[in-house]
Enzyme design. Structure first.
Site, PDB file in Angstrom:
ATOM      1  N   GLN A 169      33.885  37.962  26.473  1.00 29.87           N
ATOM      2  CA  GLN A 169      32.496  38.437  26.388  1.00 29.87           C
ATOM      3  C   GLN A 169      32.193  39.120  25.060  1.00 29.87           C
ATOM      4  O   GLN A 169      31.025  39.319  24.725  1.00 29.87           O
ATOM      5  CB  GLN A 169      32.191  39.422  27.531  1.00 29.87           C
ATOM      6  N   HIS A 211      35.748  38.984  39.230  1.00 29.03           N
ATOM      7  CA  HIS A 211      34.679  38.583  38.304  1.00 29.03           C
ATOM      8  C   HIS A 211      35.215  38.524  36.858  1.00 29.03           C
ATOM      9  O   HIS A 211      34.977  37.563  36.134  1.00 29.03           O
ATOM     10  CB  HIS A 211      33.523  39.585  38.432  1.00 29.03           C
ATOM     11  N   GLU A 212      35.972  39.559  36.469  1.00 28.75           N
ATOM     12  CA  GLU A 212      36.469  39.614  35.084  1.00 28.75           C
ATOM     13  C   GLU A 212      37.556  38.571  34.844  1.00 28.75           C
ATOM     14  O   GLU A 212      37.610  37.971  33.771  1.00 28.75           O
ATOM     15  CB  GLU A 212      36.988  41.019  34.735  1.00 28.75           C
ATOM     16  N   CYS A 259      26.111  40.488  35.454  1.00 27.43           N
ATOM     17  CA  CYS A 259      27.053  40.296  34.356  1.00 27.43           C
ATOM     18  C   CYS A 259      26.363  40.653  33.045  1.00 27.43           C
ATOM     19  O   CYS A 259      25.216  40.263  32.833  1.00 27.43           O
ATOM     20  CB  CYS A 259      27.492  38.833  34.345  1.00 27.43           C
ATOM     21  N   LEU A 260      27.078  41.366  32.183  1.00 25.79           N
ATOM     22  CA  LEU A 260      26.496  41.762  30.893  1.00 25.79           C
ATOM     23  C   LEU A 260      26.169  40.543  30.028  1.00 25.79           C
ATOM     24  O   LEU A 260      25.314  40.623  29.152  1.00 25.79           O
ATOM     25  CB  LEU A 260      27.451  42.695  30.137  1.00 25.79           C
ATOM     26  N   HIS A 289      36.155  35.272  34.050  1.00 25.23           N
ATOM     27  CA  HIS A 289      35.721  35.134  32.649  1.00 25.23           C
ATOM     28  C   HIS A 289      36.828  34.542  31.779  1.00 25.23           C
ATOM     29  O   HIS A 289      36.557  33.816  30.829  1.00 25.23           O
ATOM     30  CB  HIS A 289      35.331  36.501  32.061  1.00 25.23           C
ATOM     31  N   GLY A 296      32.478  46.407  34.000  1.00 29.33           N
ATOM     32  CA  GLY A 296      33.616  45.566  33.655  1.00 29.33           C
ATOM     33  C   GLY A 296      33.296  44.716  32.445  1.00 29.33           C
ATOM     34  O   GLY A 296      32.125  44.433  32.168  1.00 29.33           O
TER      35      GLY A 296
HETATM   36 ZN    ZN Z   1      30.660  39.147  33.740  1.00 35.19          ZN
END
Ligand code: ZN
Length: 154
Positions: free
Chosen positions: A51, A133-134, A91-92, A137, A46
């Site tokens: 991000q 989660h997204e 998370c990236l 963000h 995701g």
């Molecule tokens: Zn994330």
């Protein structure tokens, strides 16, 4: 298509609320393509626009072959299950850290697709997790914030 730089913890853009997309244009669709390519290259399941340094309410998710690539513009959680479950998250933007987070097991999300058509997604387990989660963000919230809150509770 191109791979975008993923912003990491400490970058203020990750802590800034993203703006609603008022008009979906070819630029929006290019961004969706680039976000998906960036997510797959990472690899991740995701990615939210902040991000990659873009403060627009746009997310892409691909948790498994069953659901495939999911793109949502202006996503909103309109319903959640009472049942909450703990799952491991990463998370990236927060490399080399994972943690167990409690969230609703099921969610219903409403938003727009790349053509501006309204869509509704009913999800559970891994997909429900990724959507929450997204969408966090887009509010400048990271999963590590939830870990800290949980730790305070115990
Ligand atoms: Zn994330």
């Amino acid at each position: 298509m191109s791979i975008l730089a993923i912003r990491k913890l400490g970058d203020p853009v990750l802590r800034t609320k993203a703006k609603e997309v008022k008009e979906i244009t070819d630029q929006t669709r290019d961004l969706l393509d680039n976000m998906a390519e960036t997510m797959y290259a990472a690899p991740g399941v995701g990615l939210a626009a902040p991000q990659v340094g873009i403060l627009q309410r746009i997310i892409v998710i691909d948790v498994d072959d069953e659901h495939g690539l999911i793109e949502v513009i202006n996503p909103e959680i309109i319903d959640v299950s009472d049942e909450r479950i703990i799952m491991e998250e990463g998370c990236l933007s927060v490399p080399e850290q994972t943690g167990r987070v409690i969230r609703p097991k099921e969610v219903k999300v409403r938003g727009l697709n790349r053509n501006g058509k309204e869509i509704e997604i009913e999800a559970d387990n891994m997909l429900a997790r990724a959507l929450q989660h997204e969408i966090d963000h887009l509010e400048g919230i990271l999963f590590i914030d939830k870990l800290e809150k949980q730790e305070k509770q115990y």
